[in-house]
Design a protein around this motif. Structure first.
Motif: not given
Length: 394
Positions: A82-86, A96-104, A88-94
């Motif tokens: 997702l960070a790579s996609f963001a 990954p260390a501030r991300a959590a897996l959730v069911p949906d 490339e597409r949106w110019g945003w550096e997300a």
């Protein structure tokens, strides 16, 4: 390569995934869109797309099944994709260390709301908006405060401020569930609008939770701004997923992301929340963000063609229907009030036209007299949908 059963192959393969599946093959599906109504009803309602899986996603799932990789989701791959996609597409550096897996996304919204609000606290929404916002929020004993969009389907900052003031009265905690891009109108909030929202939220101590599930589905030439990328959004949260962009609702997976000033709160998310994610969903979503960009581009081009087609057909067959193509999502928000069909035109379209569209009243304030029409199908079925709607008026 052999010809896939049900996929049109009498000409060179179309790059547009919306043109690949025949109605006969679609009716073999067992998911909600094609099984809720009787076989004579054309379903143009719920958020499922009439597309085959993107090649990279199908291959990733096939590899997983071949080796029995069906355990528990784990690791940073999804967040990194997702960070790579963001980037490339949106110019945003997300981060990954501030991300959590959730069911949906919606279950992620619920878990984040638990972190920043308590029972009886208010959640502000912008109707007409995605109906599960109301269902999930009320089910967890929070109260809804509405801040309706303006006549142009944009956030009205004065109305939003009144809602924030009401929501926090008496020193109560409150959250703002922001739909970005907006479902059902297709509005893409600008960077300036989002920065103003962030400033307002900080002034009133309201925590912003952005449902950005439709972010990959922004029309060509339109810029999407992630909420966490704007100044002042450091205490905010975002929920993202490949679910809508690549038709993966049945492969459950999503990410909750925190701004830098909310990272500690997100880190307190209970470990068991991640256990609700499907590992096959994790694999599919990771492949979508990492490898299926070209498929998404073909889809977006096809959706733009369908939106233009719908506008033309409505002008010819249903000139009383007002339609302003949105900037995102695969939905068309149709104003049918001039047809004189009452608050719920969808009921008439279903009963007399045998076409299923979403009833506008389900989206709360601003939804009466409207319907939501799913454009993520073939041009032929878009045309058939309009024909059936017109027939319902006879």
């Amino acid at each position: 390569m052999g010809r896939m059963d049900g996929i049109r192959g009498d000409a060179p393969q179309e790059p547009n995934p919306l043109r690949r599946l025949t109605p006969d093959l679609l009716r073999r599906r067992t998911s909600m869109k094609w099984r809720t109504y009787a076989p004579d009803v054309l379903p143009l309602w719920v958020a499922e797309m009439d597309v085959p899986l993107a090649g990279p996603v199908a291959r990733a799932l096939t590899r997983a099944v071949e080796i029995g990789d069906t355990g528990y989701a784990h690791g940073p791959d999804y967040a990194e994709a997702l960070a790579s996609f963001a980037r490339e597409r949106w110019g945003w550096e997300a981060d990954p260390a501030r991300a959590a897996l959730v069911p949906d996304v919606m279950l992620g919204v619920v878990e984040v709301l638990k972190l920043v609000t308590g029972p009886g606290d208010a959640v502000v929404v912008n109707p007409p908006v995605y109906p599960p916002f109301f269902l999930f929020v009320r089910h967890m004993d929070r109260r809804i405060v509405e801040a309706p969009l303006d006549d142009e389907h944009r956030v009205d900052l004065a109305v939003l401020e009144d809602a924030f003031r009401s929501a926090t009265a008496g020193g109560r905690r409150a959250a703002y569930l922001l739909c970005s891009p907006h479902n059902p109108t297709g509005t893409v909030h600008t960077a300036e609008e989002l920065a103003a929202v962030a400033a307002l939220a900080e002034r009133y101590g309201v925590r912003v939770i952005a449902d950005e599930i439709h972010a990959p589905l922004v029309s060509p030439g339109v810029r999407f701004t992630p909420y966490l990328s704007v100044p002042g959004a450091g205490r905010g949260f975002s929920l993202m997923s490949a679910s809508k962009g690549w038709n993966l609702a049945g492969a459950k997976a999503a990410l909750a992301l925190a701004g830098p000033d909310a990272a500690a709160e997100l880190a307190a998310l209970p470990e068991e929340v991640a256990h609700g994610m499907s590992h096959l969903g994790f694999i599919a979503h990771t492949a979508a963000f990492a490898e299926a960009g070209p498929w998404l581009d073909a889809l977006l081009a096809g959706l733009a063609e369908n939106a233009a087609l719908l506008a033309d057909l409505l002008g010819e067959r249903l000139p009383g229907v007002r339609y302003r193509p949105g900037e995102a999502t695969f939905f068309a928000w149709l104003d049918c009030r001039a047809l004189g069909l009452g608050e719920d035109p969808a009921a008439r379209f279903l009963q007399r036209g045998r076409v299923a569209v979403n009833p506008g009243p389900d989206f709360s304030t601003g939804g009466a007299g409207h319907v939501r029409f799913n454009l993520a199908t073939s041009p032929e079925l878009v045309a058939e949908g309009v024909r059936r709607m017109a027939t319902a008026l006879g």
